[in-house]
Scaffold this active site. Structure first.
Site, PDB file in Angstrom:
ATOM      1  CD  GLU A 101      -3.079  -0.437   1.540  1.00  0.00           C
ATOM      2  OE1 GLU A 101      -2.791   0.496   3.035  1.00  0.00           O
ATOM      3  OE2 GLU A 101      -4.711  -1.183   2.379  1.00  0.00           O
TER       4      GLU A 101
ATOM      5  CG  HIS B  59       8.670 -29.261  -0.171  1.00  0.00           C
ATOM      6  ND1 HIS B  59       9.237 -30.222  -0.431  1.00  0.00           N
ATOM      7  CD2 HIS B  59       9.538 -28.627   1.018  1.00  0.00           C
ATOM      8  CE1 HIS B  59      10.496 -30.727   0.602  1.00  0.00           C
ATOM      9  NE2 HIS B  59      10.980 -29.815   1.317  1.00  0.00           N
TER      10      HIS B  59
ATOM     11  CE  LYS C  70     -12.386   0.434   0.856  1.00  0.00           C
ATOM     12  NZ  LYS C  70     -11.832   2.014   2.377  1.00  0.00           N
TER      13      LYS C  70
HETATM   14  O1  PA5 Z   1      -3.415   1.452   5.696  1.00  0.00           O
HETATM   15  C1  PA5 Z   1      -4.614   1.959   5.903  1.00  0.00           C
HETATM   16  O2  PA5 Z   1      -4.920   2.648   5.945  1.00  0.00           O
HETATM   17  C2  PA5 Z   1      -5.932   0.412   5.006  1.00  0.00           C
HETATM   18  O3  PA5 Z   1      -5.274  -0.395   5.605  1.00  0.00           O
HETATM   19  C3  PA5 Z   1      -6.721   0.741   6.605  1.00  0.00           C
HETATM   20  O4  PA5 Z   1      -6.371   0.547   7.751  1.00  0.00           O
HETATM   21  C4  PA5 Z   1      -7.624  -0.399   6.402  1.00  0.00           C
HETATM   22  O5  PA5 Z   1      -8.628  -0.040   4.982  1.00  0.00           O
HETATM   23  C5  PA5 Z   1      -8.920  -0.335   7.238  1.00  0.00           C
HETATM   24  O6  PA5 Z   1      -9.716   1.316   7.170  1.00  0.00           O
HETATM   25  P1  PA5 Z   1     -10.344   2.167   8.411  1.00  0.00           P
HETATM   26  O7  PA5 Z   1      -9.310   1.692  10.435  1.00  0.00           O
HETATM   27  O8  PA5 Z   1     -10.525   3.235   8.733  1.00  0.00           O
HETATM   28  O9  PA5 Z   1     -11.470   0.795   8.647  1.00  0.00           O
END
Ligand code: PA5
Length: 427
Positions: free
Chosen positions: A281, A302, A416
């Site tokens: 990310e 393996h 989303k």
């Molecule tokens: O790194 C990030 O920002 C995302 O992976 C969030 O942690 C994830 O989408 C969950 O979001 P939230 O904590 O707002 O529910």
């Protein structure tokens, strides 16, 4: 002192000393951008100094609340997804033994939309005395919101007199649906600092509350991270975090498109999942970045071993190894050497695992796969705290070297949007 040692020797034929030296200036710039908070995404740098400045009263509040919960309840369901669950799960699994009773049972939910998963969880909880910790920074993420609705209903039905006391919420300090609802219902709450993004939040209440509920030493985790966060050395020959970031960048520049995190200790599996989110990310944007993959060896030798040895040469490997294990298991001599293993008499399983690592690194190098080793002295809260900080700092520098914003994740939104359209969500 760092309990992490990085061995770059198996990169020698791919990256020269002068390649590293030529990158020093760019590293210095990335370091300055990070520490003077002038780089991209600079409103999300709270994680950088948090370990060394961790508020004493917050640590105390977390400790008191989790100790109280541990006395009152026997099972904790932690609801969250992405950065709101991976860090806690990674640390709990790394510190737990695979068989036998956990110190306290921590179960995760809301990281999947599977009805099978959640209905079996609700069934399982019927025989338990559970509490729920719902974690969402935005307070609006669909997966945890759905799981929370299901679990809230379960608690309300089965524990009508005290269901509100059984719920803890960890969310933004002032905004979002979850914050409003938690305040309205009077849940115990903890805030996620505004300047710490989800995947960097394991050393905030997001990770610390579930880890403390599982019975582990959260102060040690923070201390481990703090011990690295005070280091502001930029010289690539002296700062192994920066040298790791530099090596990854140089390999990316040479055309590598993937990094495989290979480890020989199965309890690090979720640590690898956390690492994948952190790096994927943070770097995967603007058509750049290394795809983060992982492999658990020797198990995956393996299954994936053939590809790694002889498949397309577009990746490098980072071995995450552990020098000392808490138990020693030695092989004994047998009178009839039918399995032909008597040559290993007196050798420990760790010794065999270490030789498997050395043999693998050598073989993959022969197969033209550059590799490096990140070696942890042993696994405990302090060393895991160091490892967390090691990777957070490395990916921040890595993002700046790639000239992307390592602290946003715009690409997570499109699925989303489509899902909401398909579900007919009112705008
Ligand atoms: O790194 C990030 O920002 C995302 O992976 C969030 O942690 C994830 O989408 C969950 O979001 P939230 O904590 O707002 O529910």
């Amino acid at each position: 002192m760092s309990q992490i040692n990085v061995n770059f020797n198996n990169l020698n034929q791919f990256i020269s000393d002068s390649d590293f030296a030529n990158l020093q200036e760019k590293i210095n710039l990335a370091h300055n951008d990070l520490h003077s908070k002038t780089g991209r995404g600079n409103d999300y740098l709270g994680w950088l100094d948090l370990p060394q400045n961790f508020p004493v009263d917050l640590m105390q509040r977390i400790t008191e609340a989790t100790e109280r919960y541990r006395k009152l309840y026997d099972t904790f369901v932690v609801i969250g997804i992405g950065g709101s669950y991976l860090g806690a799960k990674a640390i709990i699994e790394s510190l737990s033994t695979p068989f036998g009773e956990p110190k306290s049972e921590v179960i995760f939910a809301g990281h999947t939309l599977s009805s099978h998963y959640h209905s079996s969880l609700l069934e399982y909880l019927k025989t338990k005395n559970p509490a729920v910790v719902v974690i969402s920074k935005s307070g609006t993420t669909t997966e945890p919101a759905i799981a929370f609705r299901l679990l809230k209903d379960f608690l309300r039905t089965n524990f009508p007199n005290d269901y509100k006391q059984r719920i803890m919420a960890i969310t933004d300090s002032s905004k979002g649906t979850l914050r409003n609802f938690a305040d309205m219902e009077g849940y115990t709450t903890f805030s996620i600092p505004d300047d710490v993004g989800g995947r960097f939040s394991v050393l905030t209440p997001v990770g610390l509350v579930p880890i403390a509920l599982a019975g582990f030493e959260i102060a040690q985790l923070v201390e481990g991270a703090a011990s690295l966060s005070v280091d502001t050395e930029t010289d690539l020959e002296k700062n192994q975090i920066y040298k790791y970031a530099a090596a990854r960048y140089l390999l990316h520049e040479q055309g590598k498109s993937m990094e495989i995190l290979s480890y020989f200790e199965p309890r690090l599996s979720f640590f690898a999942e956390w690492w994948k989110q952190l790096f994927g990310e943070s770097e995967g944007k603007e058509n750049k970045g290394l795809f983060p993959a992982s492999a658990c060896f020797t198990t995956d030798l393996h299954s994936l071993g053939q590809y790694i040895q002889e498949g397309k040469r577009n990746f490098f490997e980072t071995f995450l190894t552990v020098a000392e294990q808490p138990h020693s298991l030695k092989l004994k001599k047998e009178q009839f050497n039918t399995d032909k293993l008597n040559y290993l008499e007196g050798k420990s399983l760790d010794f065999v695992n270490q030789k498997a690592f050395e043999g693998t690194a050598e073989a993959h190098l022969e197969g033209n796969v550059p590799n490096l080793e990140i070696r942890l002295s042993h696994i405990d809260e302090f060393t895991l705290g160091q490892l967390i900080y090691f990777y957070e700092k490395a990916v921040a520098i890595g993002g700046y070297l790639l000239e992307v914003n390592p602290f946003d994740q715009p690409g997570v939104e499109l699925y989303k949007k489509n899902m909401f359209r398909l579900l007919g969500k009112p705008s």
